[in-house]
Design a protein around this motif. Structure first.
Motif, PDB file in Angstrom:
ATOM      1  N   THR A 199       0.841  -1.201   0.000  1.00 42.98           N
ATOM      2  CA  THR A 199       0.000   0.000   0.000  1.00 42.98           C
ATOM      3  C   THR A 199       0.875   1.250   0.000  1.00 42.98           C
ATOM      4  O   THR A 199       0.610   2.205  -0.737  1.00 42.98           O
ATOM      5  N   THR A 200       1.901   1.242   0.811  1.00 42.96           N
ATOM      6  CA  THR A 200       2.830   2.378   0.861  1.00 42.96           C
ATOM      7  C   THR A 200       3.495   2.580  -0.494  1.00 42.96           C
ATOM      8  O   THR A 200       3.638   3.711  -0.961  1.00 42.96           O
ATOM      9  N   PHE A 201       3.871   1.500  -1.130  1.00 42.69           N
ATOM     10  CA  PHE A 201       4.482   1.581  -2.456  1.00 42.69           C
ATOM     11  C   PHE A 201       3.508   2.213  -3.455  1.00 42.69           C
ATOM     12  O   PHE A 201       3.882   3.120  -4.203  1.00 42.69           O
ATOM     13  N   VAL A 202       2.254   1.760  -3.435  1.00 48.35           N
ATOM     14  CA  VAL A 202       1.230   2.332  -4.313  1.00 48.35           C
ATOM     15  C   VAL A 202       1.066   3.823  -4.024  1.00 48.35           C
ATOM     16  O   VAL A 202       1.029   4.655  -4.936  1.00 48.35           O
ATOM     17  N   GLN A 203       0.990   4.179  -2.744  1.00 48.77           N
ATOM     18  CA  GLN A 203       0.829   5.587  -2.361  1.00 48.77           C
ATOM     19  C   GLN A 203       2.019   6.436  -2.812  1.00 48.77           C
ATOM     20  O   GLN A 203       1.842   7.563  -3.266  1.00 48.77           O
ATOM     21  N   MET A 204       3.219   5.899  -2.680  1.00 46.16           N
ATOM     22  CA  MET A 204       4.409   6.662  -3.074  1.00 46.16           C
ATOM     23  C   MET A 204       4.423   6.913  -4.576  1.00 46.16           C
ATOM     24  O   MET A 204       4.734   8.021  -5.020  1.00 46.16           O
ATOM     25  N   ILE A 205       4.099   5.896  -5.335  1.00 45.99           N
ATOM     26  CA  ILE A 205       4.044   6.068  -6.795  1.00 45.99           C
ATOM     27  C   ILE A 205       2.995   7.124  -7.143  1.00 45.99           C
ATOM     28  O   ILE A 205       3.257   8.040  -7.927  1.00 45.99           O
ATOM     29  N   LEU A 206       1.817   7.013  -6.525  1.00 48.55           N
ATOM     30  CA  LEU A 206       0.756   7.988  -6.790  1.00 48.55           C
ATOM     31  C   LEU A 206       1.142   9.391  -6.323  1.00 48.55           C
ATOM     32  O   LEU A 206       0.818  10.376  -6.982  1.00 48.55           O
ATOM     33  N   ALA A 207       1.844   9.484  -5.176  1.00 46.11           N
ATOM     34  CA  ALA A 207       2.258  10.795  -4.647  1.00 46.11           C
ATOM     35  C   ALA A 207       3.261  11.476  -5.578  1.00 46.11           C
ATOM     36  O   ALA A 207       3.394  12.703  -5.551  1.00 46.11           O
ATOM     37  N   LEU A 208       3.939  10.712  -6.393  1.00 47.18           N
ATOM     38  CA  LEU A 208       4.874  11.289  -7.353  1.00 47.18           C
ATOM     39  C   LEU A 208       4.213  11.588  -8.698  1.00 47.18           C
ATOM     40  O   LEU A 208       4.601  12.524  -9.395  1.00 47.18           O
ATOM     41  N   ILE A 209       3.181  10.804  -9.052  1.00 50.76           N
ATOM     42  CA  ILE A 209       2.524  10.968 -10.351  1.00 50.76           C
ATOM     43  C   ILE A 209       1.378  11.983 -10.305  1.00 50.76           C
ATOM     44  O   ILE A 209       1.270  12.837 -11.182  1.00 50.76           O
ATOM     45  N   ILE A 210       0.540  11.890  -9.299  1.00 52.19           N
ATOM     46  CA  ILE A 210      -0.664  12.733  -9.246  1.00 52.19           C
ATOM     47  C   ILE A 210      -0.351  14.230  -9.278  1.00 52.19           C
ATOM     48  O   ILE A 210      -1.078  14.982  -9.930  1.00 52.19           O
ATOM     49  N   PRO A 211       0.707  14.707  -8.609  1.00 50.03           N
ATOM     50  CA  PRO A 211       0.990  16.157  -8.694  1.00 50.03           C
ATOM     51  C   PRO A 211       1.196  16.653 -10.128  1.00 50.03           C
ATOM     52  O   PRO A 211       0.940  17.825 -10.414  1.00 50.03           O
ATOM     53  N   LEU A 212       1.617  15.776 -11.018  1.00 50.13           N
ATOM     54  CA  LEU A 212       1.803  16.186 -12.409  1.00 50.13           C
ATOM     55  C   LEU A 212       0.488  16.682 -13.014  1.00 50.13           C
ATOM     56  O   LEU A 212       0.479  17.517 -13.911  1.00 50.13           O
ATOM     57  N   PHE A 213      -0.633  16.169 -12.508  1.00 50.53           N
ATOM     58  CA  PHE A 213      -1.944  16.553 -13.022  1.00 50.53           C
ATOM     59  C   PHE A 213      -2.580  17.710 -12.247  1.00 50.53           C
ATOM     60  O   PHE A 213      -3.419  18.423 -12.771  1.00 50.53           O
ATOM     61  N   PHE A 214      -2.218  17.865 -10.976  1.00 51.80           N
ATOM     62  CA  PHE A 214      -2.912  18.830 -10.126  1.00 51.80           C
ATOM     63  C   PHE A 214      -2.080  20.043  -9.700  1.00 51.80           C
ATOM     64  O   PHE A 214      -2.622  20.963  -9.107  1.00 51.80           O
ATOM     65  N   GLN A 272      11.150  21.423   2.753  1.00 52.63           N
ATOM     66  CA  GLN A 272      11.222  22.247   1.557  1.00 52.63           C
ATOM     67  C   GLN A 272      12.525  23.056   1.549  1.00 52.63           C
ATOM     68  O   GLN A 272      12.877  23.710   2.521  1.00 52.63           O
ATOM     69  N   GLY A 273      13.244  22.944   0.458  1.00 53.44           N
ATOM     70  CA  GLY A 273      14.503  23.673   0.322  1.00 53.44           C
ATOM     71  C   GLY A 273      15.696  22.932   0.916  1.00 53.44           C
ATOM     72  O   GLY A 273      16.830  23.300   0.686  1.00 53.44           O
ATOM     73  N   LYS A 274      15.435  21.878   1.709  1.00 56.19           N
ATOM     74  CA  LYS A 274      16.523  21.114   2.322  1.00 56.19           C
ATOM     75  C   LYS A 274      16.799  19.817   1.557  1.00 56.19           C
ATOM     76  O   LYS A 274      17.840  19.203   1.742  1.00 56.19           O
ATOM     77  N   THR A 275      15.838  19.395   0.748  1.00 58.13           N
ATOM     78  CA  THR A 275      15.972  18.175  -0.030  1.00 58.13           C
ATOM     79  C   THR A 275      15.096  18.304  -1.270  1.00 58.13           C
ATOM     80  O   THR A 275      14.351  19.268  -1.410  1.00 58.13           O
ATOM     81  N   SER A 276      15.157  17.321  -2.141  1.00 56.58           N
ATOM     82  CA  SER A 276      14.323  17.380  -3.343  1.00 56.58           C
ATOM     83  C   SER A 276      12.853  17.214  -2.947  1.00 56.58           C
ATOM     84  O   SER A 276      12.532  16.597  -1.937  1.00 56.58           O
ATOM     85  N   MET A 277      11.971  17.759  -3.769  1.00 58.18           N
ATOM     86  CA  MET A 277      10.536  17.667  -3.493  1.00 58.18           C
ATOM     87  C   MET A 277      10.097  16.209  -3.531  1.00 58.18           C
ATOM     88  O   MET A 277       9.269  15.790  -2.719  1.00 58.18           O
ATOM     89  N   ALA A 278      10.645  15.408  -4.433  1.00 59.12           N
ATOM     90  CA  ALA A 278      10.266  13.993  -4.519  1.00 59.12           C
ATOM     91  C   ALA A 278      10.632  13.265  -3.223  1.00 59.12           C
ATOM     92  O   ALA A 278       9.833  12.495  -2.679  1.00 59.12           O
ATOM     93  N   PHE A 279      11.828  13.502  -2.698  1.00 62.16           N
ATOM     94  CA  PHE A 279      12.252  12.854  -1.460  1.00 62.16           C
ATOM     95  C   PHE A 279      11.405  13.338  -0.286  1.00 62.16           C
ATOM     96  O   PHE A 279      11.024  12.547   0.583  1.00 62.16           O
ATOM     97  N   ALA A 280      11.087  14.614  -0.263  1.00 63.74           N
ATOM     98  CA  ALA A 280      10.235  15.160   0.800  1.00 63.74           C
ATOM     99  C   ALA A 280       8.858  14.509   0.765  1.00 63.74           C
ATOM    100  O   ALA A 280       8.293  14.162   1.804  1.00 63.74           O
TER     101      ALA A 280
END
Length: 177
Positions: free
Chosen positions: A30-45, A141-149
């Motif tokens: 579930t965490t893996f699914v959420q992480m993938i979605l957390a990286l993909i969904i912002p591209l649309f929103f 924010q500003g301390k690491t990449s947005m994807a890692f955050a």
């Protein structure tokens, strides 16, 4: 590996420790699914610049979530472009986890009552988790990449939800008769 899993499932069935192990396995996926979605969904929103309604601004306070200027804040309010990706990745991932745990971990049956309870609890958990994710992202924010955050924020929210969902699913939603 799958053969070993089936053998253990036949041998230990509904023992609490075996369910706990299976719940952890489902939670990891579930965490893996959420992480993938957390990286993909912002591209649309990310381009959604509509501020949140007043009743949500207390939960998602721009002054608390963002230390610096942010594209996710318009006229002092957090935007839907910030909240929707966090909320949707959480919601979709947890629906996946609900059905996986119902079927494989607790071998429960679907009921409208259990689904209604789950959705009510999940809505509350997601509001809190979305706020938590936002808070973690703003601190990084500003301390690491947005994807890692986003990944770290997702992990923090997942641990919080895990502490609530295992007992809820085991002892309430899919309780053995």
């Amino acid at each position: 590996m799958l053969k070993l899993f089936r053998k253990l499932d036949q041998k230990y069935g509904n023992k609490a420790w075996w369910q706990f192990i299976k719940f952890n396995m489902v939670s990891f996926s579930t965490t893996f699914v959420q992480m993938i979605l957390a990286l993909i969904i912002p591209l649309f929103f990310d381009s959604f610049r509509q501020p949140l309604p007043d009743f949500l601004r207390g939960i998602f306070d721009a002054k608390v979530l963002f230390q610096e200027e942010s594209p996710y804040v318009v006229n002092g309010a957090v935007t839907w472009g910030y909240v929707l990706p966090l909320f949707l990745s959480n919601f979709i991932g947890n629906l996946y986890g609900y059905f996986m745990n119902m079927r494989f971990t607790f071998k429960g049956k679907f009921s409208k009552r259990s689904m209604a309870i789950y959705l009510a609890v999940m809505f509350t958990l997601i509001l809190i988790s979305t706020w938590l994710q936002g808070r973690v992202i703003s601190l990084l924010q500003g301390k690491t990449s947005m994807a890692f955050a986003r990944i770290l924020a997702n992990c923090a929210a997942g641990m919080f939800q895990y502490a609530v969902l295992f007992p809820l699913e085991k002892f309430v939603l899919f309780k053995e008769k």
